[in-house]
Scaffold this motif. Sequence first.
Motif, PDB file in Angstrom:
ATOM      1  N   UNK A   1      -4.350  -5.198 -10.021  1.00  0.00           N
ATOM      2  CA  UNK A   1      -4.037  -4.226  -8.970  1.00  0.00           C
ATOM      3  C   UNK A   1      -5.264  -3.547  -8.407  1.00  0.00           C
ATOM      4  N   UNK A   2      -6.426  -3.730  -9.039  1.00  0.00           N
ATOM      5  CA  UNK A   2      -7.641  -3.159  -8.450  1.00  0.00           C
ATOM      6  C   UNK A   2      -7.823  -3.722  -7.040  1.00  0.00           C
ATOM      7  N   UNK A   3      -7.574  -5.014  -6.882  1.00  0.00           N
ATOM      8  CA  UNK A   3      -7.706  -5.647  -5.564  1.00  0.00           C
ATOM      9  C   UNK A   3      -6.354  -5.807  -4.873  1.00  0.00           C
TER      10      UNK A   3
ATOM     11  N   UNK B   1      -3.612  -4.334  -4.289  1.00  0.00           N
ATOM     12  CA  UNK B   1      -3.064  -2.984  -4.447  1.00  0.00           C
ATOM     13  C   UNK B   1      -1.605  -2.863  -4.032  1.00  0.00           C
TER      14      UNK B   1
ATOM     15  N   UNK C   1       2.763  -3.605  -6.187  1.00  0.00           N
ATOM     16  CA  UNK C   1       3.851  -2.809  -6.766  1.00  0.00           C
ATOM     17  C   UNK C   1       4.656  -2.057  -5.714  1.00  0.00           C
ATOM     18  N   UNK C   2       4.156  -2.063  -4.492  1.00  0.00           N
ATOM     19  CA  UNK C   2       4.782  -1.222  -3.477  1.00  0.00           C
ATOM     20  C   UNK C   2       5.451  -1.998  -2.357  1.00  0.00           C
TER      21      UNK C   2
ATOM     22  N   UNK D   1       4.551  -8.081  -0.163  1.00  0.00           N
ATOM     23  CA  UNK D   1       3.371  -8.939  -0.082  1.00  0.00           C
ATOM     24  C   UNK D   1       2.286  -8.406  -1.006  1.00  0.00           C
TER      25      UNK D   1
ATOM     26  N   UNK E   1      -1.324  -8.126  -1.408  1.00  0.00           N
ATOM     27  CA  UNK E   1      -2.391  -8.349  -0.433  1.00  0.00           C
ATOM     28  C   UNK E   1      -3.633  -8.980  -1.038  1.00  0.00           C
ATOM     29  N   UNK E   2      -4.306  -9.782  -0.220  1.00  0.00           N
ATOM     30  CA  UNK E   2      -5.685 -10.159  -0.502  1.00  0.00           C
ATOM     31  C   UNK E   2      -6.517  -8.945  -0.095  1.00  0.00           C
TER      32      UNK E   2
END
Lengths: 226, 210
Positions: free
Chosen positions: A72-74, A76, A79-80, A83, A85-86
């Motif tokens: 989740x550092x990248x 992000x 969880x929301x 998609x 994201x990259x």
Amino acid sequence: MSWNAPQKVIFPRWVDPLVKLAGAGAVLGGAYVAMLVAYGASPKTLDVGYAPEQPVPYSHTLHVGQLGLDCRYCHTSVERGPHANVPPTATCMNCHTKVLTESPQLAPVRESAQTGKPIPWVRVHDLPDYVYFDHSAHVTRGIGCVSCHGRVDTMDIVQQVATLSMAWCIDCHRHPERHLRPPEEATNMTWAPPGGGSVEAREAFGRQFRLDHKINPPTDCSTCHR
Amino acid sequence: MPPWVKPLGVTVAFLAMIPFAVIARARVTASPDPRIHIIRDMDNQAYFKAQSSNPLFADGRAMRPPVPGTVARGEDELDDHRYRGTTPDGATYVDAFPEGLTVDAALLERGRGRYQVFCAPCHGVAGYGDGPVHHQALAAINRGRPGMEWVTPTSLHAENVRGFQVGRIFHVITNGVRNMAPYGAQVPVDDRWAIAAYVKALQASQRTED
């Protein structure tokens, strides 16, 4: 009016057993072609193992396996939203303004940061466009990243490990207990239930988790085809 | 039966195995080549998914960034306390949490998780500025890798950092400071406050009175 009588064809005697064999050959040949198509055109053959070359040789082995960065550092938004994201180039530059600032392999990243043009990362996991999928619905209900994406922390080049076929989706929607884990362990690549990593221990944990958290994944058509 | 029938049958049976061998090999090897979909159905439709590319735009993005200055409804971010960690005049950092945010075990637990994702790589799990990224950077410097401008991450238990108001911690997470990049885009507002609360707890946990 002249009429040419067809020439008489005389087959040699050894043809007789071959005529009988021809019937068996047709049946066998048909089965052969069917098996070849089923084996060769299955998603396990055509989809699994797709590992496209990326514009920057970003290594998950280094960043996740060795540095221990959480997914989740990248990624992000996993969880929301639907998609995962990259990350934007800015996330790379959190560190790479200070680390390996002259690396030629990172030149596209620096250029992207300067110009604002995105890096053309190649998508690895691509569901058909008529499928709705929501990452957040899975990750926050106890399906870990590793269940679908495999051991990304050991991949120098990310490759697809699951078929992402409909049969594969439905199999888990019918038997989610094999994959359930506490949601806070979703990004843990090596999580195992208290009883160990065996299939029985995972299923035992998953059954209880399923009851406790009322995990009942739907299998209606409209769940994914909406 | 003539003598060539049997060898022919054996040869055909042998050749028939080859496609299976090729497929079996393809199933266990990774390939950068695009996936083959024999029946395309409507796998790829004429619309753009999140983060896909569109050559119509100069920057190639299908997702269009909002026009500069656009404010989404309900996201005016006028509350200096909540969004900047300062008093309304911007002169000093606040030392209280914004209204509507209860500091309880759940918030600290949330903060702990987010801290470990976003902060611990550099600042370390315990906050001493000794995270795995720092160690890897030191190793790269020792190996003589070029382009290493690494600066040791700040220990959250340094005397001056201990004295930070929560508003200042929030502000640093949001906007970055010196060598630290801003994390406002990666971490939502409430999570940043949760991290600030957790950092305060972490500081207290590492402090023993003389």
